[in-house]
Scaffold this motif. Structure first.
Motif, PDB file in Angstrom:
ATOM      1  N   ILE A  38      16.168  20.710 -19.692  1.00 41.33           N
ATOM      2  CA  ILE A  38      16.315  20.694 -18.234  1.00 41.33           C
ATOM      3  C   ILE A  38      14.922  20.607 -17.612  1.00 41.33           C
ATOM      4  N   THR A  39      14.813  19.735 -16.591  1.00 38.83           N
ATOM      5  CA  THR A  39      13.562  19.608 -15.842  1.00 38.83           C
ATOM      6  C   THR A  39      13.829  19.997 -14.408  1.00 38.83           C
ATOM      7  N   ARG A  40      12.954  20.804 -13.847  1.00 41.07           N
ATOM      8  CA  ARG A  40      13.116  21.252 -12.465  1.00 41.07           C
ATOM      9  C   ARG A  40      12.116  20.476 -11.587  1.00 41.07           C
ATOM     10  N   MET A  41      12.583  19.824 -10.540  1.00 45.47           N
ATOM     11  CA  MET A  41      11.757  19.059  -9.609  1.00 45.47           C
ATOM     12  C   MET A  41      11.683  19.826  -8.293  1.00 45.47           C
ATOM     13  N   VAL A  42      10.438  20.106  -7.844  1.00 42.34           N
ATOM     14  CA  VAL A  42      10.228  20.847  -6.609  1.00 42.34           C
ATOM     15  C   VAL A  42       9.257  20.058  -5.746  1.00 42.34           C
ATOM     16  N   GLU A  43       9.460  20.030  -4.428  1.00 35.13           N
ATOM     17  CA  GLU A  43       8.535  19.356  -3.521  1.00 35.13           C
ATOM     18  C   GLU A  43       7.252  20.156  -3.424  1.00 35.13           C
ATOM     19  N   THR A  44       6.115  19.433  -3.369  1.00 34.46           N
ATOM     20  CA  THR A  44       4.829  20.129  -3.223  1.00 34.46           C
ATOM     21  C   THR A  44       4.685  20.587  -1.786  1.00 34.46           C
ATOM     22  N   PRO A  45       4.098  21.755  -1.569  1.00 40.49           N
ATOM     23  CA  PRO A  45       3.941  22.233  -0.190  1.00 40.49           C
ATOM     24  C   PRO A  45       2.917  21.387   0.547  1.00 40.49           C
ATOM     25  N   VAL A  46       3.102  21.264   1.849  1.00 40.73           N
ATOM     26  CA  VAL A  46       2.210  20.467   2.681  1.00 40.73           C
ATOM     27  C   VAL A  46       1.191  21.398   3.324  1.00 40.73           C
ATOM     28  N   ASP A  47      -0.093  21.067   3.185  1.00 35.40           N
ATOM     29  CA  ASP A  47      -1.150  21.859   3.803  1.00 35.40           C
ATOM     30  C   ASP A  47      -1.261  21.460   5.268  1.00 35.40           C
ATOM     31  N   LEU A  48      -1.098  22.430   6.156  1.00 33.53           N
ATOM     32  CA  LEU A  48      -1.107  22.131   7.581  1.00 33.53           C
ATOM     33  C   LEU A  48      -2.499  21.780   8.090  1.00 33.53           C
ATOM     34  N   LEU A  49      -3.546  22.248   7.410  1.00 26.10           N
ATOM     35  CA  LEU A  49      -4.908  21.996   7.866  1.00 26.10           C
ATOM     36  C   LEU A  49      -5.522  20.745   7.256  1.00 26.10           C
ATOM     37  N   GLU A  50      -4.810  20.078   6.374  1.00 22.74           N
ATOM     38  CA  GLU A  50      -5.340  18.877   5.737  1.00 22.74           C
ATOM     39  C   GLU A  50      -5.376  17.721   6.734  1.00 22.74           C
ATOM     40  N   PRO A  51      -6.481  16.946   6.729  1.00 23.62           N
ATOM     41  CA  PRO A  51      -6.534  15.809   7.669  1.00 23.62           C
ATOM     42  C   PRO A  51      -5.516  14.750   7.293  1.00 23.62           C
ATOM     43  N   PRO A  52      -5.166  13.898   8.232  1.00 18.03           N
ATOM     44  CA  PRO A  52      -4.158  12.870   7.926  1.00 18.03           C
ATOM     45  C   PRO A  52      -4.669  11.898   6.871  1.00 18.03           C
ATOM     46  N   LYS A  53      -3.787  11.426   6.016  1.00 20.50           N
ATOM     47  CA  LYS A  53      -4.173  10.546   4.910  1.00 20.50           C
ATOM     48  C   LYS A  53      -4.239   9.090   5.335  1.00 20.50           C
ATOM     49  N   SER A  54      -3.660   8.742   6.442  1.00 28.05           N
ATOM     50  CA  SER A  54      -3.721   7.368   6.919  1.00 28.05           C
ATOM     51  C   SER A  54      -4.354   7.369   8.302  1.00 28.05           C
ATOM     52  N   LYS A  55      -5.186   6.355   8.546  1.00 27.13           N
ATOM     53  CA  LYS A  55      -5.865   6.255   9.831  1.00 27.13           C
ATOM     54  C   LYS A  55      -5.078   5.309  10.736  1.00 27.13           C
ATOM     55  N   HIS A  56      -4.960   5.703  11.976  1.00 24.19           N
ATOM     56  CA  HIS A  56      -4.276   4.874  12.945  1.00 24.19           C
ATOM     57  C   HIS A  56      -5.307   3.990  13.628  1.00 24.19           C
ATOM     58  N   LYS A  57      -5.114   2.689  13.553  1.00 25.06           N
ATOM     59  CA  LYS A  57      -6.038   1.756  14.189  1.00 25.06           C
ATOM     60  C   LYS A  57      -5.545   1.456  15.593  1.00 25.06           C
ATOM     61  N   ARG A  58      -6.504   1.486  16.510  1.00 25.71           N
ATOM     62  CA  ARG A  58      -6.139   1.175  17.900  1.00 25.71           C
ATOM     63  C   ARG A  58      -6.107  -0.330  18.071  1.00 25.71           C
ATOM     64  N   VAL A  59      -5.075  -0.779  18.713  1.00 24.22           N
ATOM     65  CA  VAL A  59      -4.922  -2.200  18.990  1.00 24.22           C
ATOM     66  C   VAL A  59      -5.531  -2.446  20.362  1.00 24.22           C
ATOM     67  N   PRO A  60      -6.380  -3.465  20.506  1.00 17.89           N
ATOM     68  CA  PRO A  60      -6.963  -3.712  21.830  1.00 17.89           C
ATOM     69  C   PRO A  60      -5.889  -4.090  22.836  1.00 17.89           C
TER      70      PRO A  60
END
Length: 169
Positions: A38-60
């Motif tokens: 048996i294998t148990r799969m658990v979601e990893t906790p999300v760090d609330l203070l971690e910066p976003p992993k994707s950058k949002h580009k502003r469209v002119p």
């Protein structure tokens, strides 16, 4: 409905875990690896203070109208005068020649104003140059004397060593 993950504080987050049974999996049957039952799969906790992993580009922002294109005049033939006006002479150094060797002071003084005219009327040389050259000459003489004295002492030491060896033998 949003495509982002909704962050839930840790005390309210439900502990959902999924269990997988690999004993009947056909992938493991063909291989010599024995699966754990048996294998148990658990979601990893999300760090609330971690910066976003994707950058949002502003469209002119869109303009009301398209930008105006640059207007160029028709090409004209280049004259000799235009070529001479746009000619940029190479950098000329008063200290080094084109090969990178230093130009002696006497030759620099001869070409003082850049045209080869000997104009020594307005030329002023500071008296500190003479003082510095005298101090450097004295230091050079002292260093030469110290080196010669050191060589004489080494020769005397070698002669004394040879005498001692000759007396012992």
């Amino acid at each position: 409905m949003t495509s982002r993950k909704v962050l839930v504080p840790p005390e309210e987050k439900p502990t959902s875990s999924t269990f997988y049974n690999h004993s009947n999996d056909p992938w493991f049957k063909d291989r010599s690896i024995e699966p754990s039952d048996i294998t148990r799969m658990v979601e990893t906790p999300v760090d609330l203070l971690e910066p976003p992993k994707s950058k949002h580009k502003r469209v002119p922002k869109a303009f009301g109208s398209l930008p105006v294109h640059a207007v160029y005049s028709s090409p004209r033939p280049v004259t000799i005068k235009n070529q001479q006006d746009w000619n940029i002479p190479p950098c000329v150094s008063n200290w080094e020649n084109l090969e990178g060797y230093e130009i002696p002071l006497t030759k620099r003084l001869k070409a003082y104003n850049g045209r080869g005219i000997y104009d020594f009327v307005n030329l002023e040389i500071n008296n500190n140059f003479a003082k510095v050259s005298n101090v450097l000459n004295e230091a050079d003489q002292r260093a030469r004397e110290a080196i010669s004295m050191r060589l004489e002492m080494q020769k005397e030491m070698e002669m004394m060593k040879e005498k001692r060896e000759g007396d012992k033998a």
